[in-house]
Design an enzyme around this catalytic site. Structure first.
Site, PDB file in Angstrom:
ATOM      1  N   PHE A  28       0.845  -1.043  -0.203  1.00  0.00           N
ATOM      2  CA  PHE A  28       0.097  -0.249   0.062  1.00  0.00           C
ATOM      3  C   PHE A  28       1.033   1.084   0.115  1.00  0.00           C
ATOM      4  CE2 PHE A  28      -1.557   3.028   3.553  1.00  0.00           C
ATOM      5  CZ  PHE A  28      -2.737   3.913   2.800  1.00  0.00           C
ATOM      6  N   ARG A 182      -1.470  -9.753  20.540  1.00  0.00           N
ATOM      7  CA  ARG A 182      -1.518  -8.706  20.209  1.00  0.00           C
ATOM      8  C   ARG A 182      -0.242  -8.060  20.126  1.00  0.00           C
ATOM      9  NH1 ARG A 182      -4.834  -4.414  18.182  1.00  0.00           N
ATOM     10  NH2 ARG A 182      -3.526  -2.527  17.204  1.00  0.00           N
ATOM     11  N   TYR A 185       3.891  -7.277  17.481  1.00  0.00           N
ATOM     12  CA  TYR A 185       3.956  -6.388  16.003  1.00  0.00           C
ATOM     13  C   TYR A 185       4.882  -5.134  16.819  1.00  0.00           C
ATOM     14  CZ  TYR A 185       3.081  -3.153  12.279  1.00  0.00           C
ATOM     15  OH  TYR A 185       3.029  -2.289  11.912  1.00  0.00           O
ATOM     16  N   ASN A 214      -1.757   5.470  11.713  1.00  0.00           N
ATOM     17  CA  ASN A 214      -2.972   5.279   9.865  1.00  0.00           C
ATOM     18  C   ASN A 214      -2.893   5.903   9.464  1.00  0.00           C
ATOM     19  OD1 ASN A 214      -3.478   4.360  12.710  1.00  0.00           O
ATOM     20  ND2 ASN A 214      -4.891   3.184  12.319  1.00  0.00           N
TER      21      ASN A 214
HETATM   22  N1  LIG Z   1      -0.401   1.462   6.855  1.00  0.00           N
HETATM   23  C1  LIG Z   1      -0.075   2.032   7.735  1.00  0.00           C
HETATM   24  O1  LIG Z   1      -0.340   3.107   8.670  1.00  0.00           O
HETATM   25  C2  LIG Z   1       1.213   1.526   8.399  1.00  0.00           C
HETATM   26  C3  LIG Z   1       1.107   2.385   9.481  1.00  0.00           C
HETATM   27  C4  LIG Z   1       2.026   1.750  10.389  1.00  0.00           C
HETATM   28  C5  LIG Z   1       3.729   0.969  10.257  1.00  0.00           C
HETATM   29  N2  LIG Z   1       3.166   0.613   9.015  1.00  0.00           N
HETATM   30  C6  LIG Z   1       4.311   0.287   8.897  1.00  0.00           C
HETATM   31  O2  LIG Z   1       4.419   0.487   6.922  1.00  0.00           O
HETATM   32  C7  LIG Z   1       5.091  -0.694   6.009  1.00  0.00           C
HETATM   33  C8  LIG Z   1       3.875  -1.076   5.145  1.00  0.00           C
HETATM   34  O3  LIG Z   1       2.904  -1.225   5.328  1.00  0.00           O
HETATM   35  P1  LIG Z   1       1.530  -1.663   4.362  1.00  0.00           P
HETATM   36  O4  LIG Z   1       0.349  -0.832   4.461  1.00  0.00           O
HETATM   37  O5  LIG Z   1       2.501  -0.470   2.551  1.00  0.00           O
HETATM   38  O6  LIG Z   1       1.341  -2.528   4.989  1.00  0.00           O
HETATM   39  P2  LIG Z   1       1.169  -3.628   2.970  1.00  0.00           P
HETATM   40  O7  LIG Z   1       1.901  -5.537   3.779  1.00  0.00           O
HETATM   41  O8  LIG Z   1       0.186  -3.050   2.185  1.00  0.00           O
HETATM   42  O9  LIG Z   1       2.783  -3.589   2.365  1.00  0.00           O
HETATM   43  C9  LIG Z   1       4.011  -4.077   2.935  1.00  0.00           C
HETATM   44  C10 LIG Z   1       4.458  -4.893   1.752  1.00  0.00           C
HETATM   45  O10 LIG Z   1       6.151  -5.712   2.512  1.00  0.00           O
HETATM   46  C11 LIG Z   1       6.027  -7.096   1.115  1.00  0.00           C
HETATM   47  N3  LIG Z   1       6.476  -7.611   2.177  1.00  0.00           N
HETATM   48  C12 LIG Z   1       6.251  -8.588   3.380  1.00  0.00           C
HETATM   49  N4  LIG Z   1       7.527  -9.804   3.822  1.00  0.00           N
HETATM   50  C13 LIG Z   1       8.516  -9.184   3.049  1.00  0.00           C
HETATM   51  C14 LIG Z   1       9.429 -10.380   2.175  1.00  0.00           C
HETATM   52  N5  LIG Z   1       9.937 -11.060   3.420  1.00  0.00           N
HETATM   53  N6  LIG Z   1       9.936 -10.125   0.692  1.00  0.00           N
HETATM   54  C15 LIG Z   1       9.788  -8.839   0.616  1.00  0.00           C
HETATM   55  N7  LIG Z   1       8.830  -8.435   0.642  1.00  0.00           N
HETATM   56  C16 LIG Z   1       7.718  -8.567   1.602  1.00  0.00           C
HETATM   57  C17 LIG Z   1       4.429  -7.283   1.426  1.00  0.00           C
HETATM   58  O11 LIG Z   1       4.153  -8.267  -0.414  1.00  0.00           O
HETATM   59  C18 LIG Z   1       3.793  -6.161   0.839  1.00  0.00           C
HETATM   60  O12 LIG Z   1       3.937  -5.540  -0.433  1.00  0.00           O
HETATM   61  C19 LIG Z   1       5.156  -1.867   7.657  1.00  0.00           C
HETATM   62  O13 LIG Z   1       6.658  -2.197   7.749  1.00  0.00           O
HETATM   63  C20 LIG Z   1       4.587  -1.274   8.159  1.00  0.00           C
HETATM   64  O14 LIG Z   1       4.470  -2.038   9.852  1.00  0.00           O
HETATM   65  C21 LIG Z   1       2.227   0.867   7.950  1.00  0.00           C
HETATM   66  O1  LIG Z   2      -2.552   1.783  11.021  1.00  0.00           O
HETATM   67  C1  LIG Z   2      -1.139   1.880  12.032  1.00  0.00           C
HETATM   68  O2  LIG Z   2      -1.154   2.981  12.163  1.00  0.00           O
HETATM   69  C2  LIG Z   2      -1.038   0.581  12.398  1.00  0.00           C
HETATM   70  O3  LIG Z   2      -2.176   0.254  13.472  1.00  0.00           O
HETATM   71  C3  LIG Z   2      -2.644  -0.928  12.647  1.00  0.00           C
HETATM   72  O4  LIG Z   2      -3.536  -1.224  14.277  1.00  0.00           O
HETATM   73  P1  LIG Z   2      -4.943  -0.917  14.166  1.00  0.00           P
HETATM   74  O5  LIG Z   2      -5.295   1.053  14.169  1.00  0.00           O
HETATM   75  O6  LIG Z   2      -5.416  -1.332  15.723  1.00  0.00           O
HETATM   76  O7  LIG Z   2      -6.135  -1.841  13.360  1.00  0.00           O
HETATM   77  P2  LIG Z   2      -7.010  -1.234  12.170  1.00  0.00           P
HETATM   78  O8  LIG Z   2      -7.403  -2.856  11.526  1.00  0.00           O
HETATM   79  O9  LIG Z   2      -7.020  -0.711  11.684  1.00  0.00           O
HETATM   80  O10 LIG Z   2      -8.154  -1.130  13.322  1.00  0.00           O
HETATM   81  C4  LIG Z   2      -8.412   0.129  13.966  1.00  0.00           C
HETATM   82  C5  LIG Z   2      -9.487  -0.255  14.746  1.00  0.00           C
HETATM   83  O11 LIG Z   2     -10.535  -0.756  14.412  1.00  0.00           O
HETATM   84  C6  LIG Z   2     -11.032  -1.849  15.338  1.00  0.00           C
HETATM   85  N1  LIG Z   2     -11.788  -2.512  13.952  1.00  0.00           N
HETATM   86  C7  LIG Z   2     -11.137  -2.798  13.269  1.00  0.00           C
HETATM   87  C8  LIG Z   2     -11.835  -4.063  12.242  1.00  0.00           C
HETATM   88  C9  LIG Z   2     -13.269  -4.069  12.033  1.00  0.00           C
HETATM   89  O12 LIG Z   2     -13.866  -4.601  11.331  1.00  0.00           O
HETATM   90  N2  LIG Z   2     -13.919  -3.644  13.287  1.00  0.00           N
HETATM   91  C10 LIG Z   2     -13.432  -2.895  14.291  1.00  0.00           C
HETATM   92  O13 LIG Z   2     -13.580  -2.112  15.281  1.00  0.00           O
HETATM   93  C11 LIG Z   2     -10.513  -2.238  15.300  1.00  0.00           C
HETATM   94  O14 LIG Z   2     -10.858  -2.758  17.078  1.00  0.00           O
HETATM   95  C12 LIG Z   2      -8.810  -1.090  16.150  1.00  0.00           C
HETATM   96  O15 LIG Z   2      -9.927  -1.057  16.770  1.00  0.00           O
HETATM   97  C13 LIG Z   2      -1.804  -1.852  11.933  1.00  0.00           C
HETATM   98  O16 LIG Z   2      -0.948  -2.464  13.398  1.00  0.00           O
HETATM   99  C14 LIG Z   2      -0.597  -1.034  11.787  1.00  0.00           C
HETATM  100  O17 LIG Z   2      -1.293  -0.639   9.942  1.00  0.00           O
HETATM  101  C15 LIG Z   2       0.220  -0.321  11.934  1.00  0.00           C
HETATM  102  O18 LIG Z   2       1.144  -0.038  12.475  1.00  0.00           O
END
Ligand SMILES: NC(=O)c1ccc[n+]([C@@H]2O[C@H](COP(=O)([O-])OP(=O)(O)OC[C@H]3O[C@@H](n4cnc5c(N)ncnc54)[C@H](O)[C@@H]3O)[C@@H](O)[C@H]2O)c1
Ligand SMILES: O=C(O)[C@H]1O[C@H](OP(=O)(O)OP(=O)(O)OC[C@H]2O[C@@H](n3ccc(=O)[nH]c3=O)[C@H](O)[C@@H]2O)[C@H](O)[C@@H](O)[C@@H]1O
Length: 389
Positions: A28, A182, A185, A214
Site C-alpha cells: 500500500f 496482539r 508486532y 493510521n
Molecule cells: N499503513 C499504515 O498506516 C501503517 C501504519 C504503521 C506502520 N506501517 C508500516 O509501514 C510498512 C508498510 O505498510 P503497508 O501499509 O504498505 O503494508 P503492506 O502490507 O501493504 O505492504 C508491505 C509489503 O511488504 C511486502 N513484504 C512483506 N514481507 C516481505 C518479504 N519477506 N520479502 C519481500 N517483500 C515482503 C508485502 O508483500 C507487501 O507488499 C510496514 O512496515 C508497516 O508495519 C504502516
Molecule cells: O495503521 C497504523 O498506524 C498501525 O495500526 C494498525 O492497527 P489498528 O489501528 O489497531 O488496526 P485497524 O485494523 O486499522 O483497526 C483500527 C480499530 O478498528 C477496530 N476494527 C477493525 C476492523 C473492524 O471490522 N471493526 C473494528 O471495530 C479495531 O479493533 C481497532 O480498534 C496496524 O497495526 C498497522 O497497520 C499499523 O502499524
C-alpha cells in the site's frame, strides 16, 4: 511528470538523483511512494517485493515516461542472496516489508515477530556495513497504550494531553502481558527500532525511523473474496469498505470505543519525500507521521464511512448500519487494543516543516469513490455466484 527544472531541498541546495532500494514497494505505502517519486523526481527505484499487483501500472508498458527509472525484483528478503547487492547499488534503502495486519498478530505471532524483527536484521546490517542510508518503517503501535488509559475512568487527568499525546522522545512504550499476543508486532517493531538506533550510535549508520499513524487511502490491503482470501481480515478501512460494498453492517469490535487519528496517504507520502531529499534534517530522527486533527472513535469512523458511501454510491444506508462484536469473536484469543493515538508533531514540524492537509471527510470521500469504482461490479459478481458448502 518530473520536470527538468533543478529541484532544491529545504535548505535551497540542488537535489541530486538517487538510486533507492525500496523493500516492500509492492504494498500500500510502497505503491504510493513509487508513484510520487516517479511523477515528481528523477530518482531511480529498485522495487523489491514478492508481489507487484499494486505497482503494475507503473511497470508496464515500456513506453511509460519513467520507464528505466523503476526496476522490479521479485525477492523474498527472508532468503535471497541478491539483497545485499541491491542495497550496495543504492544510495538509500527504504524498508517497508512487514506483516502489519492486526488479525495476524495474535493468530500468527511467530510469522509476525520474524517478519518485523528477524527479517529486517540483514537489511540493517547491510546498510550499516556498506555505509548506506536507511529509512526504516516502524509504527505508532510502539507506543502501545496511553498513560491516561490506566487512570480511573472519571479522572480529570484523562483530559490532560500530558497523559495521552504521543511524543517520539518522551513517551514510554506500554504493552500488555505476554499472553496478549496482539503486542508481538509492536514489540518486534520496538526492538528493530532500538537496533537501528544502536547501529547509528555505535557504528555511525545514517538512519531515519518513521512511525506512521493510521495512513489510509486507495489500494490499502484487500477486499476479502475479491482480491484477497474470503476469510482474511484486513485493516479497518478495508473491513468497513467490504461491508459497505456488500451492504452488510459494519462490525464494531468491543463497542468501537477505541480512538484513532487517520491521515490521508497522499499527505503522508509528502512527509516521506521530504525525509528522502533532506538527509541532513532527517538523519538520526524518529518521526511521528499522522494527522492529530482527524481523531474519531471507531464507531464515529463507521458512521462517517456509511454517510460518505451513501453519497458516493447513491444507495441509501442500511437501517442498522453497524453491529457489535466482541474482540474474541472477531480476532480470537490474545487480542488487545491501543486506546488512543494522537501524534505529537513538534519534531516533524521543526525538522521538515511538514503538516497534513486533508480532513477525514475529504479523504474518505476520495478513498470510497476509489473503492466503489474499483470493486462494486466485482462484488456484485462474487455475490451472485452460488456458495459452495
Ligand atoms: N499503513 C499504515 O498506516 C501503517 C501504519 C504503521 C506502520 N506501517 C508500516 O509501514 C510498512 C508498510 O505498510 P503497508 O501499509 O504498505 O503494508 P503492506 O502490507 O501493504 O505492504 C508491505 C509489503 O511488504 C511486502 N513484504 C512483506 N514481507 C516481505 C518479504 N519477506 N520479502 C519481500 N517483500 C515482503 C508485502 O508483500 C507487501 O507488499 C510496514 O512496515 C508497516 O508495519 C504502516
Ligand atoms: O495503521 C497504523 O498506524 C498501525 O495500526 C494498525 O492497527 P489498528 O489501528 O489497531 O488496526 P485497524 O485494523 O486499522 O483497526 C483500527 C480499530 O478498528 C477496530 N476494527 C477493525 C476492523 C473492524 O471490522 N471493526 C473494528 O471495530 C479495531 O479493533 C481497532 O480498534 C496496524 O497495526 C498497522 O497497520 C499499523 O502499524
Amino acid at each position: 511528470m518530473a520536470s527538468s527544472v533543478v529541484r532544491v531541498d529545504l535548505d535551497g541546495k540542488p537535489i541530486n538523483p538517487l538510486t533507492i532500494c525500496m523493500i516492500g514497494a509492492g504494498g500500500f505505502i510502497g505503491s504510493h511512494l513509487c508513484e510520487k517519486i516517479l511523477n515528481e523526481t528523477q530518482h531511480k527505484i529498485l522495487a523489491l517485493d514478492v508481489y507487484n499487483d499494486k505497482i503494475k501500472h507503473l511497470l508496464e508498458p515500456d513506453s511509460l515516461p519513467w520507464a528505466g527509472r523503476i526496476q522490479f525484483h521479485r525477492i523474498n528478503i527472508k532468503h535471497d542472496s541478491r539483497l545485499e547487492g541491491l542495497i550496495k547499488m543504492s544510495d538509500l534503502t527504504i524498508n517497508l516489508a512487514a506483516i502489519c495486519t492486526p488479525a495476524d498478530y495474535n493468530t500468527r505471532p511467530l510469522d509476525t515477530i520474524y517478519s518485523n524483527f528477524i527479517d529486517a536484521l540483514p537489511v540493517v546490517k547491510y546498510c550499516s556495513e556498506n555505509g548506506k542510508r536507511l529509512i526504516h518503517f516502524s509504527t505508532c503501535e510502539v507506543y502501545g497504550k496511553t498513560i491516561g488509559s490506566f487512570l480511573p475512568k472519571d479522572s480529570p487527568l484523562r483530559q490532560d494531553p500530558a497523559y495521552y499525546v504521543l511524543k517520539e522522545d518522551a513517551s514510554p512504550c506500554i504493552f500488555g502481558s505476554i499472553e496478549k499476543q496482539r503486542w508481538s508486532y509492536a514489540c518486534a517493531k520496538q526492538l528493530i527500532e532500538r537496533l537501528v538506533y544502536a547501529e547509528g550510535a555505535e557504528n555511525g549508520l545514517e538512519f531515519t525511523i518513521v512511525r506512521p499513524f493510521n495512513w489510509i487511502g486507495p489500494r490499502m490491503d484487500f477486499i476479502p473474496g475479491v482480491d484477497g482470501p474470503s476469510e482474511g481480515v484486513p485493516r479497518v478501512l478495508a473491513c468497513f469498505s467490504n461491508a459497505l460494498l456488500r451492504r452488510e453492517p459494519l462490525k464494531l469490535v468491543d463497542g468501537g470505543e477505541s480512538q484513532r487519528t487517520f491521515v490521508y496517504i497522499k499527505d503522508a507520502i509528502e512527509a516521506v519525500l521530504l525525509m528522502i531529499e533532506n538527509p541532513s534534517r532527517a538523519n538520526g530522527h524518529i518521526f511521528n507521521v499522522g494527522n492529530p486533527n482527524n481523531e474519531v472513535t471507531v464507531r464515529q469512523l463507521a458512521e462517517m464511512m456509511t454517510a460518505v458511501y451513501a453519497n458516493v454510491s447513491g444507495e441509501p444506508a442500511l437501517e442498522e448500519p453497524t453491529v457489535d462484536v466482541s474482540s474474541k469473536e472477531f480476532y480470537g484469543e490474545g487480542y488487545d487494543d491501543s486506546d488512543k493515538r494522537i501524534p505529537d508533531m513538534t519534531i516533524i514540524n521543526r525538522q521538515l516543516g511538514w503538516n497534513p492537509k486533508t480532513s477525514l471527510w475529504d479523504l474518505l470521500d476520495s478513498t470510497l469513490t476509489y473503492q466503489h469504482k474499483t470493486y462494486a461490479e466485482a462484488i456484485k459478481k462474487v455475490m451472485s455466484q452460488p456458495t459452495t458448502s
